[in-house]
Design an enzyme around this catalytic site. Structure first.
Site, PDB file in Angstrom:
ATOM      1  CD  GLU A 287      -3.386   0.179   2.111  1.00 16.70           C
ATOM      2  OE1 GLU A 287      -4.328  -0.084   1.999  1.00 16.70           O
ATOM      3  OE2 GLU A 287      -2.884   0.442   3.328  1.00 16.70           O
ATOM      4  CG  HIS A 308       6.945 -29.524   0.152  1.00 18.59           C
ATOM      5  ND1 HIS A 308       7.576 -30.947  -0.284  1.00 18.59           N
ATOM      6  CD2 HIS A 308       7.767 -29.197   0.978  1.00 18.59           C
ATOM      7  CE1 HIS A 308       8.313 -31.177   0.466  1.00 18.59           C
ATOM      8  NE2 HIS A 308       8.815 -30.172   1.236  1.00 18.59           N
ATOM      9  CE  LYS A 422     -12.287   1.666   0.950  1.00 17.68           C
ATOM     10  NZ  LYS A 422     -11.787   2.811   1.942  1.00 17.68           N
TER      11      LYS A 422
HETATM   12  O1  PA5 Z   1      -3.705   1.520   5.975  1.00 18.78           O
HETATM   13  C1  PA5 Z   1      -4.850   1.913   5.600  1.00 18.78           C
HETATM   14  O2  PA5 Z   1      -4.892   3.107   5.659  1.00 18.78           O
HETATM   15  C2  PA5 Z   1      -6.004   0.831   5.457  1.00 18.78           C
HETATM   16  O3  PA5 Z   1      -5.595  -0.394   5.305  1.00 18.78           O
HETATM   17  C3  PA5 Z   1      -6.831   0.810   6.412  1.00 18.78           C
HETATM   18  O4  PA5 Z   1      -6.242   0.724   7.674  1.00 18.78           O
HETATM   19  C4  PA5 Z   1      -8.174   0.101   6.237  1.00 18.78           C
HETATM   20  O5  PA5 Z   1      -8.551   0.474   4.740  1.00 18.78           O
HETATM   21  C5  PA5 Z   1      -8.938   0.260   7.321  1.00 18.78           C
HETATM   22  O6  PA5 Z   1      -9.465   1.608   7.485  1.00 18.78           O
HETATM   23  P1  PA5 Z   1     -10.182   2.074   8.902  1.00 18.78           P
HETATM   24  O7  PA5 Z   1      -9.261   1.866   9.929  1.00 18.78           O
HETATM   25  O8  PA5 Z   1     -10.444   3.806   8.414  1.00 18.78           O
HETATM   26  O9  PA5 Z   1     -11.449   1.342   8.888  1.00 18.78           O
END
Ligand code: PA5
Length: 445
Positions: A287, A308, A422
């Site tokens: 990310e 494996h 989303k």
């Molecule tokens: O690293 C990030 O920002 C994302 O993975 C969020 O943690 C994830 O989408 C969850 O978001 P939230 O904590 O707003 O529910």
């Protein structure tokens, strides 16, 4: 403390080229320290370990005790950065079979809100039917669909099963200080709540209450975890010379490998307890770096299990990969291979040896085979699996990621790409406010 060994990358890239990153690493470190780089409003993780107070840890432990005393099961509701850090630490430190045993010293920790599987949620609610359970609702935005949906189910079940008063005691919210549905619900219901600081993004939040509360409930020492991270914060500080700074070397090496055509980093462990550390790491690096059509693809395998399955690809597939192996020096327990009179399996040559000796030779043999097969190898050694080493490992990867992302030239602290699915999902589900998108997407079907 971690030791990092990049010797086995040198047949593929040169030491000279890795060390040529020194100035870029310095610039990245300065940008992080001075807040002059991209995403500079999300740097709260940088000195988080050393800023955690005793009072904060005491508050977390007191809440953890309330749940430990009143719950057989605690469900952590969260997704991505809002659950992977806690799960990584808990699974790394837990006995692999405790949850199956009758006598337990801590509540069983289960997870929800990280998928929209109807069967998963049905089976979870069924399992919880005769259990004294509590819930930690973790969401920074407070509006994440997966988590909100699971929490809606769990809140109702907890209130129905345990009564409103007990539910208030065993439901905790970890969310933004002011905004989002999770904050409003917590305030309206009078839940105990903890704040996720504005300047700490989800994937960097393991050392906030997001990670610390579930870890404390599971019975692990959060003071030691934080102490391990503090030691690593020092070891990876900007005043530490490049050659002695493991995060600097890691960031430089992976960028040089990427430049040389190695587009995939495979995080390897030889200890199944580290599976979720890899899941956490995949999110952290994926990310943070995968944007602007750039970025190393973070993959992970558990060895020797996956030797494996994926072993063939790694040994002989397209040569665009390198491996980073997390090697744990000492096990927690000792187990010897027994001798067997018939020796039908031919394993008597191992009799009397520790199982870990066999594992270590599998590790060494794999390293040499993969290097021979064209896979550069970075080796990270930690002395043992415990709170201090895991705390150190988490911070090492966080700072390594910040430096590495800046070297790559991206903003490591945003995630614009996660919005695309989303938007489509909401349009397809006719969410109010998405009327135009709904029309447009229907026309495409
Ligand atoms: O690293 C990030 O920002 C994302 O993975 C969020 O943690 C994830 O989408 C969850 O978001 P939230 O904590 O707003 O529910």
């Amino acid at each position: 403390m971690i030791s990092l060994n990049i010797e086995k990358t040198f047949g593929f890239i040169s030491k000279e080229n890795v060390f040529a990153y020194e100035a870029q690493v310095k610039a990245a470190q300065e940008a992080l320290e001075n807040g002059t780089g991209q995403g500079n409003d999300f740097l709260g993780w940088l000195h988080l370990p050393s800023s955690i107070t005793k009072e904060h840890l005491a508050d977390l432990k007191a809440t953890a005790n309330v749940l430990r005393e009143n719950c057989e099961v605690v469900v952590v509701a969260g997704i991505g950065g809002s659950y992977l850090g806690a799960r990584a630490v808990i699974e790394a430190l837990s006995n692999s079979f405790t949850w199956l045993q009758d006598k337990k010293t801590a509540p069983v920790i289960l997870y929800a809100g990280h998928n929209i599987g109807e069967d998963y949620l049905f089976e979870l609610t069924e399992f919880l039917k005769d259990k004294k359970f509590g819930v930690i609702n973790i969401s920074k935005s407070g509006t994440t669909t997966e988590t909100a949906l699971a929490f809606r189910l769990l809140k109702k079940q907890c209130e129905d099963q345990r009564g409103k008063d007990m539910a208030k005691k065993v439901i905790v919210a970890i969310t933004d200080a002011k905004k989002g549905a999770a904050r409003i619900t917590a305030d309206n219901e009078g839940y105990k709540s903890f704040i996720i600081p504005d300047n700490v993004g989800g994937r960097f939040s393991v050392l906030t209450p997001v990670g610390l509360l579930p870890i404390a409930i599971a019975g692990f020492d959060i003071e030691k975890l934080v102490a391990g991270a503090v030691a690593m914060e020092k070891a990876c500080g900007k005043e530490v010379p490049f050659a002695d700074n493991p995060a600097a070397i890691y960031a430089a090496t992976r960028n040089e490998l990427y430049k040389s055509g190695k587009k995939i980093e495979i995080l390897v462990n030889f200890n199944p307890k580290l599976h979720y550390v890899s899941e956490w790491w995949k999110q952290l690096y994926g990310e943070s770096e995968g944007k602007e059509n750039k970025g190393i693809f973070p993959a992970a395998v558990d060895f020797s299990t996956d030797l494996h399955s994926m072993g063939q690809w790694i040994q002989e597939g397209e040569r665009t990969i390198y491996e980073t192996v997390i090697s744990v020096e000492s096990t927690q327990h000792k187990l010897q291979v027994p001798s067997d009179e018939a020796n039908l399996d031919g394993l008597n040559f191992l009799a009397g040896k520790r199982v870990d000796e066999v594992n270590k030779m599998a590790e060494l043999g794999t390293q040499l085979a993969h290097v021979d097969g064209g896979v550069p190898n970075i080796r990270l050694v930690i002395p043992a699996l415990n709170e201090e080493t895991i705390g150190g490992l988490l911070y090492f990867f966080e700072i390594g990621c910040g430096i590495s992302g800046y070297i790559l030239g991206v903003n490591p602290f945003d995630q614009p790409g996660v919005e695309a699915y989303k938007k489509n999902m909401f349009a397809l589900l006719n969410k109010p406010g998405y009327e135009e998108e709904s029309k447009a997407i229907q026309a495409r079907l």
